[in-house]
Design a protein around this motif. Structure first.
Motif, PDB file in Angstrom:
ATOM      1  N   VAL A 142       0.850  -1.190   0.000  1.00 15.57           N
ATOM      2  CA  VAL A 142       0.000   0.000   0.000  1.00 15.57           C
ATOM      3  C   VAL A 142       0.889   1.243   0.000  1.00 15.57           C
ATOM      4  O   VAL A 142       1.780   1.381   0.845  1.00 15.57           O
ATOM      5  CB  VAL A 142      -0.931   0.026   1.228  1.00 15.57           C
ATOM      6  CG1 VAL A 142      -1.777   1.307   1.226  1.00 15.57           C
ATOM      7  CG2 VAL A 142      -1.828  -1.201   1.251  1.00 15.57           C
ATOM      8  N   SER A 143       0.649   2.116  -0.953  1.00 13.55           N
ATOM      9  CA  SER A 143       1.400   3.379  -1.046  1.00 13.55           C
ATOM     10  C   SER A 143       0.461   4.541  -0.738  1.00 13.55           C
ATOM     11  O   SER A 143      -0.630   4.627  -1.301  1.00 13.55           O
ATOM     12  CB  SER A 143       1.974   3.572  -2.456  1.00 13.55           C
ATOM     13  OG  SER A 143       2.817   2.502  -2.819  1.00 13.55           O
ATOM     14  N   ILE A 144       0.896   5.425   0.154  1.00 19.42           N
ATOM     15  CA  ILE A 144       0.188   6.689   0.375  1.00 19.42           C
ATOM     16  C   ILE A 144       0.984   7.782  -0.328  1.00 19.42           C
ATOM     17  O   ILE A 144       2.187   7.942  -0.097  1.00 19.42           O
ATOM     18  CB  ILE A 144       0.019   7.010   1.867  1.00 19.42           C
ATOM     19  CG1 ILE A 144      -0.848   5.947   2.538  1.00 19.42           C
ATOM     20  CG2 ILE A 144      -0.606   8.390   2.050  1.00 19.42           C
ATOM     21  CD1 ILE A 144      -1.150   6.215   4.002  1.00 19.42           C
ATOM     22  N   LEU A 145       0.321   8.536  -1.183  1.00 22.94           N
ATOM     23  CA  LEU A 145       0.978   9.474  -2.088  1.00 22.94           C
ATOM     24  C   LEU A 145       0.436  10.883  -1.841  1.00 22.94           C
ATOM     25  O   LEU A 145      -0.786  11.110  -1.919  1.00 22.94           O
ATOM     26  CB  LEU A 145       0.734   9.050  -3.538  1.00 22.94           C
ATOM     27  CG  LEU A 145       1.049   7.577  -3.837  1.00 22.94           C
ATOM     28  CD1 LEU A 145       0.629   7.206  -5.256  1.00 22.94           C
ATOM     29  CD2 LEU A 145       2.535   7.292  -3.621  1.00 22.94           C
ATOM     30  N   VAL A 146       1.346  11.813  -1.564  1.00 21.39           N
ATOM     31  CA  VAL A 146       0.948  13.163  -1.154  1.00 21.39           C
ATOM     32  C   VAL A 146       1.501  14.193  -2.135  1.00 21.39           C
ATOM     33  O   VAL A 146       2.703  14.492  -2.122  1.00 21.39           O
ATOM     34  CB  VAL A 146       1.463  13.488   0.268  1.00 21.39           C
ATOM     35  CG1 VAL A 146       0.915  14.837   0.737  1.00 21.39           C
ATOM     36  CG2 VAL A 146       1.115  12.383   1.249  1.00 21.39           C
ATOM     37  N   PRO A 147       0.668  14.778  -3.007  1.00 23.74           N
ATOM     38  CA  PRO A 147       1.127  15.906  -3.823  1.00 23.74           C
ATOM     39  C   PRO A 147       1.135  17.163  -2.966  1.00 23.74           C
ATOM     40  O   PRO A 147       0.188  17.420  -2.219  1.00 23.74           O
ATOM     41  CB  PRO A 147       0.058  15.990  -4.927  1.00 23.74           C
ATOM     42  CG  PRO A 147      -1.174  15.437  -4.289  1.00 23.74           C
ATOM     43  CD  PRO A 147      -0.727  14.404  -3.287  1.00 23.74           C
ATOM     44  N   ALA A 148       2.197  17.959  -3.045  1.00 25.47           N
ATOM     45  CA  ALA A 148       2.307  19.121  -2.156  1.00 25.47           C
ATOM     46  C   ALA A 148       2.913  20.305  -2.895  1.00 25.47           C
ATOM     47  O   ALA A 148       3.991  20.193  -3.486  1.00 25.47           O
ATOM     48  CB  ALA A 148       3.158  18.766  -0.938  1.00 25.47           C
ATOM     49  N   ARG A 149       2.219  21.420  -2.849  1.00 29.26           N
ATOM     50  CA  ARG A 149       2.722  22.679  -3.400  1.00 29.26           C
ATOM     51  C   ARG A 149       2.434  23.784  -2.388  1.00 29.26           C
ATOM     52  O   ARG A 149       1.270  24.081  -2.092  1.00 29.26           O
ATOM     53  CB  ARG A 149       2.058  22.998  -4.746  1.00 29.26           C
ATOM     54  CG  ARG A 149       2.520  24.320  -5.378  1.00 29.26           C
ATOM     55  CD  ARG A 149       1.919  24.469  -6.770  1.00 29.26           C
ATOM     56  NE  ARG A 149       2.134  25.782  -7.351  1.00 29.26           N
ATOM     57  CZ  ARG A 149       3.217  26.145  -8.039  1.00 29.26           C
ATOM     58  NH1 ARG A 149       4.196  25.256  -8.205  1.00 29.26           N
ATOM     59  NH2 ARG A 149       3.324  27.347  -8.546  1.00 29.26           N
ATOM     60  N   ASP A 150       3.494  24.324  -1.813  1.00 28.29           N
ATOM     61  CA  ASP A 150       3.373  25.383  -0.801  1.00 28.29           C
ATOM     62  C   ASP A 150       2.487  24.934   0.363  1.00 28.29           C
ATOM     63  O   ASP A 150       1.498  25.587   0.713  1.00 28.29           O
ATOM     64  CB  ASP A 150       2.828  26.671  -1.436  1.00 28.29           C
ATOM     65  CG  ASP A 150       3.806  27.283  -2.427  1.00 28.29           C
ATOM     66  OD1 ASP A 150       5.024  27.051  -2.274  1.00 28.29           O
ATOM     67  OD2 ASP A 150       3.357  27.987  -3.344  1.00 28.29           O
TER      68      ASP A 150
END
Length: 361
Positions: free
Chosen positions: A45-53
């Motif tokens: 299981v992968s938890i994936l977090v896109p983050a910008r500022d």
């Protein structure tokens, strides 16, 4: 007099339909359960977090994500200017540096596509950087996905830590889903009868890549729901769940921030039809605000006023928001159409600005 009777009849029918939908969802809409079994040892299981500022959010949310019993947590820095990657690394995250945004892509979809390409999981769980995960949340998400034999499970996080200004519009996401979208209808094969919340979306890997990943929605501002529609149209199973106490979100910190968020999705929510959006905005004013601008000469008018006050309170009870401030949100019902007007006005523009980027809409 005939006009008044017609208006009252239409308004009562409107609230009756929404009330019936809310009651049905209170009985059938899935809720994440804390007592879910452990994730099988052989399931990646992968938890994936896109983050910008997102440097202001990560100290509050990232530790909970990192504490989930999953194979990996990957955070992708999408060109942040506020020290996001440094904060994430200091908290112990594995940080990927995002590539420059190619022409023809929305920022979040591009970030998610890169995360999926780097992930090793059989289950890919995308979650926003402002979402707070409690102990047991990952097990509950995986269990719900498996139990319902779904290819995509999307979770509606419970709004939390709301300022007064954020309360004006931010919780309306729950209101729309719980009073307009009966869960049995969402489970039909009709692609338009679909909703998703990009704050938490858990995919089976094969289903995600069967459409080419986020490339299938690379120019969609409402990429979460559109992706879900494409999956359903392709014969895949899409389901939803309420985050309850396990997954919460502080989406916006103020009224101006909520106006920005409201406006960027308003056209997409209304099936990309500005006339439909304007027409429904006018009706919302007629249903919720007008009863308070006209004299309540009869019990029918008084009952209509009561309905405008009760709806948001009842929705909050159904979604697990029981604090006094949450229940008092019902008092905002009559003025909510007025509070939404700046968002509708921004949504009528040909371009929308989000996270420092300008997109056509």
């Amino acid at each position: 007099m005939k006009l008044e009777r017609a208006y009252l009849g239409l308004a009562f029918a409107f609230f009756a339909l929404k009330g019936a939908t809310l009651l049905g969802n209170a009985l059938t809409f899935p809720r994440l359960k804390r007592e879910a079994p452990p994730i099988p040892a052989d399931l990646k299981v992968s938890i994936l977090v896109p983050a910008r500022d997102e440097a202001h959010n990560l100290p509050r949310t990232l530790p909970g994500v990192l504490n989930q019993p999953v194979t990996e947590v990957l955070l992708l820095d999408d060109g942040s200017q506020d020290g996001t990657p440094e904060v994430a690394r200091r908290l112990g995250a594995q940080v990927l540096s995002g590539q420059l945004l190619p022409p023809g892509w929305m920022g979040k979809s591009w970030a998610c596509q890169q995360l999926a390409q780097a992930a090793s999981g059989d289950i890919l769980i995308f979650t926003d950087a402002d979402v707070r995960w409690q102990e047991g949340a990952a097990q509950a998400v995986v269990h719900e996905l498996w139990a319902r034999q779904a290819d995509l499970l999307t979770v509606l996080p419970r709004p939390e830590d709301l300022t007064l200004g954020a309360r004006f519009l931010t919780p309306l996401v729950d209101n729309v889903v719980q009073t307009f979208l009966p869960y049995p209808l969402l489970q039909t094969r009709w692609p338009l009868a679909t909703t998703a919340n990009g704050a938490v979306m858990a995919f089976r890997r094969e289903a995600y890549w069967s459409l080419g990943g986020h490339a299938t929605v690379k120019m969609e501002m409402l990429e979460d729901t559109v992706f879900a529609r494409h999956l359903k149209a392709g014969g895949h199973c899409v389901t939803q769940a309420s985050g309850q106490t396990l997954i919460g979100v502080r989406m916006y910190r103020s009224y101006p921030e909520s106006i920005q968020g409201f406006s960027k999705n308003a056209v997409g929510v209304h099936l990309n039809s500005r006339p439909l959006m304007v027409g429904l905005a006018v009706w919302q004013f007629a249903a919720y605000t007008l009863p308070w601008l006209l004299p309540a000469r009869t019990p029918a008018w008084q009952a209509l006023r009561a309905m405008t006050l009760l709806e948001r309170t009842l929705v909050n009870l159904v979604t697990g928001r029981h604090a006094p401030a949450d229940l008092l949100e019902g008092l905002l019902g009559p003025i909510t159409p007025l509070l939404a007007l700046p968002g509708y006005r921004r949504a009528l523009k040909p371009h929308v600005t989000w996270k420092g980027r300008d997109y056509p809409q």
